[in-house]
Design a protein around this motif. Sequence first.
Motif, PDB file in Angstrom:
ATOM      1  N   ARG B 265       5.927   7.152  -7.746  1.00 30.59           N
ATOM      2  CA  ARG B 265       4.973   6.181  -7.178  1.00 30.59           C
ATOM      3  C   ARG B 265       5.345   5.863  -5.732  1.00 30.59           C
ATOM      4  O   ARG B 265       6.534   5.772  -5.402  1.00 30.59           O
ATOM      5  CB  ARG B 265       4.986   4.896  -8.000  1.00 30.59           C
ATOM      6  CG  ARG B 265       4.474   5.091  -9.400  1.00 30.59           C
ATOM      7  CD  ARG B 265       4.396   3.757 -10.092  1.00 30.59           C
ATOM      8  NE  ARG B 265       3.890   3.942 -11.448  1.00 30.59           N
ATOM      9  CZ  ARG B 265       3.211   3.012 -12.114  1.00 30.59           C
ATOM     10  NH1 ARG B 265       2.980   1.858 -11.565  1.00 30.59           N
ATOM     11  NH2 ARG B 265       2.791   3.253 -13.328  1.00 30.59           N
ATOM     12  N   PRO B 267       5.559   3.114  -3.855  1.00 29.80           N
ATOM     13  CA  PRO B 267       6.554   2.081  -3.530  1.00 29.80           C
ATOM     14  C   PRO B 267       7.978   2.544  -3.840  1.00 29.80           C
ATOM     15  O   PRO B 267       8.913   2.226  -3.115  1.00 29.80           O
ATOM     16  CB  PRO B 267       6.163   0.913  -4.451  1.00 29.80           C
ATOM     17  CG  PRO B 267       4.765   1.150  -4.828  1.00 29.80           C
ATOM     18  CD  PRO B 267       4.564   2.623  -4.837  1.00 29.80           C
ATOM     19  N   ARG B 345       7.294  -2.543   4.020  1.00 27.93           N
ATOM     20  CA  ARG B 345       6.631  -3.716   3.457  1.00 27.93           C
ATOM     21  C   ARG B 345       5.164  -3.791   3.923  1.00 27.93           C
ATOM     22  O   ARG B 345       4.259  -4.062   3.137  1.00 27.93           O
ATOM     23  CB  ARG B 345       7.384  -4.971   3.896  1.00 27.93           C
ATOM     24  CG  ARG B 345       6.985  -6.205   3.124  1.00 27.93           C
ATOM     25  CD  ARG B 345       6.056  -7.085   3.893  1.00 27.93           C
ATOM     26  NE  ARG B 345       5.731  -8.266   3.098  1.00 27.93           N
ATOM     27  CZ  ARG B 345       4.567  -8.458   2.539  1.00 27.93           C
ATOM     28  NH1 ARG B 345       3.628  -7.553   2.646  1.00 27.93           N
ATOM     29  NH2 ARG B 345       4.314  -9.559   1.850  1.00 27.93           N
ATOM     30  N   PHE B 346       4.940  -3.514   5.215  1.00 26.79           N
ATOM     31  CA  PHE B 346       3.569  -3.585   5.728  1.00 26.79           C
ATOM     32  C   PHE B 346       2.719  -2.421   5.197  1.00 26.79           C
ATOM     33  O   PHE B 346       1.520  -2.583   4.995  1.00 26.79           O
ATOM     34  CB  PHE B 346       3.570  -3.652   7.253  1.00 26.79           C
ATOM     35  CG  PHE B 346       4.009  -4.999   7.738  1.00 26.79           C
ATOM     36  CD1 PHE B 346       3.243  -6.128   7.464  1.00 26.79           C
ATOM     37  CD2 PHE B 346       5.205  -5.169   8.416  1.00 26.79           C
ATOM     38  CE1 PHE B 346       3.671  -7.391   7.858  1.00 26.79           C
ATOM     39  CE2 PHE B 346       5.626  -6.423   8.819  1.00 26.79           C
ATOM     40  CZ  PHE B 346       4.862  -7.537   8.537  1.00 26.79           C
ATOM     41  N   MET B 348       3.045  -1.275   2.205  1.00 30.46           N
ATOM     42  CA  MET B 348       2.654  -1.722   0.865  1.00 30.46           C
ATOM     43  C   MET B 348       1.511  -2.729   0.930  1.00 30.46           C
ATOM     44  O   MET B 348       0.580  -2.695   0.122  1.00 30.46           O
ATOM     45  CB  MET B 348       3.856  -2.343   0.153  1.00 30.46           C
ATOM     46  CG  MET B 348       4.864  -1.320  -0.309  1.00 30.46           C
ATOM     47  SD  MET B 348       6.261  -2.068  -1.156  1.00 30.46           S
ATOM     48  CE  MET B 348       5.495  -2.541  -2.700  1.00 30.46           C
ATOM     49  N   SER B 349       1.575  -3.632   1.893  1.00 27.60           N
ATOM     50  CA  SER B 349       0.481  -4.610   2.046  1.00 27.60           C
ATOM     51  C   SER B 349      -0.813  -3.898   2.410  1.00 27.60           C
ATOM     52  O   SER B 349      -1.882  -4.182   1.869  1.00 27.60           O
ATOM     53  CB  SER B 349       0.818  -5.604   3.161  1.00 27.60           C
ATOM     54  OG  SER B 349       1.857  -6.424   2.767  1.00 27.60           O
ATOM     55  N   LYS B 353      -0.427  -2.077  -2.398  1.00 23.88           N
ATOM     56  CA  LYS B 353       0.578  -1.842  -3.438  1.00 23.88           C
ATOM     57  C   LYS B 353       1.314  -3.128  -3.826  1.00 23.88           C
ATOM     58  O   LYS B 353       1.843  -3.235  -4.918  1.00 23.88           O
ATOM     59  CB  LYS B 353       1.606  -0.807  -2.973  1.00 23.88           C
ATOM     60  CG  LYS B 353       1.026   0.580  -2.805  1.00 23.88           C
ATOM     61  CD  LYS B 353       0.644   1.180  -4.120  1.00 23.88           C
ATOM     62  CE  LYS B 353       0.013   2.552  -3.919  1.00 23.88           C
ATOM     63  NZ  LYS B 353      -0.637   3.019  -5.157  1.00 23.88           N
ATOM     64  N   SER B 354       1.374  -4.086  -2.888  1.00 25.48           N
ATOM     65  CA  SER B 354       2.111  -5.302  -3.208  1.00 25.48           C
ATOM     66  C   SER B 354       1.312  -6.219  -4.124  1.00 25.48           C
ATOM     67  O   SER B 354       1.784  -7.223  -4.584  1.00 25.48           O
ATOM     68  CB  SER B 354       2.480  -6.051  -1.929  1.00 25.48           C
ATOM     69  OG  SER B 354       1.306  -6.424  -1.252  1.00 25.48           O
ATOM     70  N   GLU B 356      -0.887  -4.667  -6.550  1.00 24.14           N
ATOM     71  CA  GLU B 356      -1.561  -3.828  -7.534  1.00 24.14           C
ATOM     72  C   GLU B 356      -1.404  -4.366  -8.965  1.00 24.14           C
ATOM     73  O   GLU B 356      -0.399  -4.953  -9.318  1.00 24.14           O
ATOM     74  CB  GLU B 356      -1.048  -2.388  -7.479  1.00 24.14           C
ATOM     75  CG  GLU B 356       0.293  -2.174  -8.125  1.00 24.14           C
ATOM     76  CD  GLU B 356       0.699  -0.713  -8.086  1.00 24.14           C
ATOM     77  OE1 GLU B 356       1.672  -0.384  -8.755  1.00 24.14           O
ATOM     78  OE2 GLU B 356       0.043   0.070  -7.393  1.00 24.14           O
ATOM     79  N   ALA B 357      -2.444  -4.173  -9.768  1.00 20.85           N
ATOM     80  CA  ALA B 357      -2.436  -4.699 -11.132  1.00 20.85           C
ATOM     81  C   ALA B 357      -2.032  -3.603 -12.098  1.00 20.85           C
ATOM     82  O   ALA B 357      -2.093  -2.455 -11.769  1.00 20.85           O
ATOM     83  CB  ALA B 357      -3.816  -5.209 -11.493  1.00 20.85           C
TER      84      ALA B 357
END
Lengths: 331, 357
Positions: B265, B267, B345-346, B348-349, B353-354, B356-357
């Motif tokens: 994945r 992340p 981190r950015f 992911m934002s 991804k930060s 995600e359900a």
Amino acid sequence: MAIDQVPANRRLVEELYANGYLTAAARQAALEFLKPHDQWSLWISRLLLIVGSALALSGVVYFFAFNWSQIPPIAKFASIQIGIVAAVGAASVWGFTRTHGQVLVVGASVLVGVFLAVFGQVYQTGADAFELFTAWSVLILGWSVISNFAPQWALWLAVTNVALGLWWRQAALPSEEMAFLIYAYLALLNGMALAVREWGALRGVDWIARRWTRVLLTIATLLALLVPASTLVMADDPTTSMLVAGIMGLIGHVVLYSAYRHLLPDAWAVSATVLSGCLVLDAAAYRILSSALGDNTAATWLSLGLATLVIFATAMVYLRSIAPKLKAAHD
Amino acid sequence: MTDRATMHRVPALLDALARDGHISDRQAVEAFVLARQGETELPLHIRVLAGIAAVIACACFVGFLWKLGLIDYDEPAGMLLIGPAFIVAAIVLNRIPGVSQTTVGSFLLQASLAMMATGKLLFIIGFNESFSTPWAWSLAALIVTAATYHLFPMSIDRFLSSFVVLLSVMVTTVVWGEETTLPHELLMTGFFGLQLTVGAVLLTHGRIRREHLPLGYAIAFSLCVIGLTSPAYVATYPMVVNGMLAGGLIALFAWAGGGVDILKRPPMVLASLGAVLLALISAPALMLSIGAMIIGYAKHERRLLILGALLMPAFLWTYYYDPEVSLLMKSAILTVTGGALLAGRFYMSYTGKSREA
């Protein structure tokens, strides 16, 4: 303990799996139930933000440390001030209620301290350290008020504690008779912060109600109460300030105990207060035993060891007896 | 970084598993869970209280023995006899039925802990004075720890004794390692690798018994000490240690995510690259900090979370004084690494991804 009170966590899942109660697929389903992948992503995201910010900011600080003597004053001031303005500006854009904005305000608050230190160094103001810390505390108070961020308040309180302590040593210049009053002032400062924390938590202010804020403030308050209280019980001829701060220390222990035993039940806070009380009692035991046994130091050591065990054993039994009530009240 | 996940109760978990057909005999599972509750040790805050009492009482007992003349560096045999006598007495006191349920029981429990500490201290001093080898105190600590680990079931004693053993080996290897026939660095790297392996198994494997957890925590603390102490770290082969830590971190990601597939994945790919980056910049304490936080978060172990969080500022503080790298280089390393982590981190934002359900 009833089954509906037992917390479900990873350790339990692993033990069920290890003992054959769960298959590998069931274990995976249980882990997914306890820690869905969206939580992991959120957690990794926060970890990257905090660790990344800490490393990048430290890199900047290291750079300044390396080049400090070569950097002209104008560049020192400009870089720090740009940092402050950029952090506060970005925090305003993101919003003070979001984590990004709140972390940036903490960064700006740290830079204010750096700015004041550089200002004193460049202009050789001759100001005492307490003036720097007092100015720092005053300047970041406004941001603390609007930040709604517990770490920002923790920083403010730490700076203010240092300012108060330095003021006492560098400006107040107390006589020996009054020297112990600083503990009373520190206990009042941290005790008031603790009271505000509890007031806010009772009114549903989420950001202040985190458990660690209570633990931190209780320990800070207890330290300021413990030193004068234990000194008082060991002193043969206490000074006025020792008497005042010591009595305040003893009363403070009772107040904290009553608050966290009956009004806001909390096992950790009660235990911390009881531990501090045990240390005061141990100090009293030392005084009594050393007076009674005189030159027989071997007997003093042995009886003090036994007295310590009796005091702490009684405390342990008491804490265990009230633990279910505290837990039930807390739940 | 605090654990803000929802705290679930057993019935909710079992309901969810039963819905998906993962549990056939729910009553048996509940009976196992309830039986397991009976094994619970004293709460942590009460163990802290007992530990502080034991330390004070131990100091008083040592003072008493000193005043009586029973602690004499010229006569170590006396300490070698008195030490084990205290240890035996501590074990006997601890085994009195119903201990810790009453005031007398709690007194005996704490007295046993204080006597155990006193006995071990006397034995280690006596043993060290009897043999003229720098490894004597490590050997003495190992002997008393191994001999009492299963006989004296107090986790605070298990943790402290194990930590003393590991710390003594580390100090002796750093200070005296060059006098051994094996290369100094090989000894220290081997010691680090052994601790990392055993620690990883103890803290992550599902079949480890609860009584071995104090050893796991002691190893975690010992690894942190090596990561933070420049003389200990440079006494290893640093690149090998960094490689072990980066590999360990990536394995930890897979363990925490539930399998190797999770590493595919985005992340986790980013996180793995971050681990390699940290290895390249030689930041062992930082990798240990992240590892402790991941295990703490995954297992709801606040102590490991706190250890990891505290290790971060400790690393930044000690790294500043590390004489091996210039300040300018450290500055560049930290800024680039911090920037890379923030970029992750950015990313992911940006990709959602930060959330995600």
